[in-house]
Design an enzyme around this catalytic site. Structure first.
Site, short mmCIF file in Angstrom:
data_model
loop_
_atom_site.label_atom_id
_atom_site.label_comp_id
_atom_site.label_asym_id
_atom_site.label_seq_id
_atom_site.Cartn_x
_atom_site.Cartn_y
_atom_site.Cartn_z
N ASP A 3 29.81 54.30 -115.32
CA ASP A 3 28.94 53.77 -116.37
C ASP A 3 28.19 54.95 -117.01
OD1 ASP A 3 26.93 54.41 -114.58
OD2 ASP A 3 26.10 52.38 -114.45
N CYS B 231 28.57 55.38 -110.55
CA CYS B 231 27.45 54.80 -111.30
C CYS B 231 26.20 55.53 -110.81
CB CYS B 231 27.37 53.28 -111.15
SG CYS B 231 27.08 52.66 -109.50
N THR C 244 23.83 54.94 -108.50
CA THR C 244 23.77 55.07 -107.04
C THR C 244 25.14 54.99 -106.38
OG1 THR C 244 23.54 52.68 -106.87
CG2 THR C 244 21.49 53.98 -106.91
N HIS D 195 39.67 56.63 -91.09
CA HIS D 195 39.57 55.33 -90.41
C HIS D 195 39.75 54.13 -91.34
CE1 HIS D 195 37.27 56.71 -86.53
NE2 HIS D 195 38.33 57.47 -86.80
N HIS E 253 43.47 51.97 -86.39
CA HIS E 253 42.72 51.77 -87.64
C HIS E 253 43.51 50.89 -88.62
CE1 HIS E 253 39.87 54.52 -86.03
NE2 HIS E 253 40.81 55.45 -85.89
C1 RB5 Z 1 22.29 51.68 -114.24
O1 RB5 Z 1 20.96 51.80 -114.61
C2 RB5 Z 1 22.39 51.52 -112.73
O2 RB5 Z 1 21.88 50.28 -112.36
C3 RB5 Z 1 23.82 51.67 -112.30
O3 RB5 Z 1 24.30 52.91 -112.70
C4 RB5 Z 1 24.09 51.60 -110.81
O4 RB5 Z 1 23.30 52.48 -110.10
C5 RB5 Z 1 24.13 50.24 -110.23
O5 RB5 Z 1 24.38 50.05 -109.04
#
Ligand code: RB5
Length: 148
Positions: free
Chosen positions: A12, A69, A71, A102, A137
């Site tokens: 994203d 993304c 996180t 694994h 596994h």
């Molecule tokens: C975008 O702001 C953020 O929510 C997205 O990149 C991600 O971290 C969602 O899990």
């Protein structure tokens, strides 16, 4: 027409810069990459991009992918809803290796707001270069792969 061995890549807006760095890193290793977007920093919805990678892998049209993304959490949640997708959120080297050894992870997920460029590329390398151990596994994977 993309070859099955082409690695699918998407992010994203929150991780588009790291995605571009990862794409260059992969191509520098001689790996064929299809960049499924996003292509700019304009806000987009991560599920739409997770699906661009997860669906072809789920349907056997591609073997592996990388999603990013902010996180890595949202991308991994979406990707793991697809049968036969084993998406591993790995923001450290040990997890990246273990996700292959694994879990035979076929999708690597990275957090663009968590990782620096150098560590992200090192995680990508660890994931690419570590083989699945199979054996017990594989038995464990069969417990849930067979159910989807
Ligand atoms: C975008 O702001 C953020 O929510 C997205 O990149 C991600 O971290 C969602 O899990």
């Amino acid at each position: 027409m993309t070859d099955r061995s082409t690695l699918l890549l998407a992010s994203d807006h929150a991780a588009v810069d790291l995605k571009n760095i990862v794409a260059a890193h992969l191509r520098g290793r001689g790996i064929s990459v299809e960049d499924m977007g996003a292509h700019g920093r304009e806000s987009v919805d991560y599920p739409d991009y997770a699906m661009r990678v997860a669906r072809p892998i789920s349907e056997g049209r591609a073997e592996r992918g990388i999603l990013l993304c902010g996180t890595g959490l949202g991308m991994s949640m979406v990707a793991n809803r697809f049968p036969h997708v084993r998406a591993a959120l790995c923001n450290d080297l040990f997890s990246a290796g273990m996700s292959r050894r694994h879990n035979n992870a076929n999708v690597l997920v990275l957090g663009g707001r968590v990782l620096g460029d150098v560590l992200a590329c090192a995680i990508v390398d660890a994931w690419l270069d570590t083989p699945f151990e199979g054996g017990r596994h594989q038995t464990r994977l069969d417990h849930f792969n067979g159910g989807v």
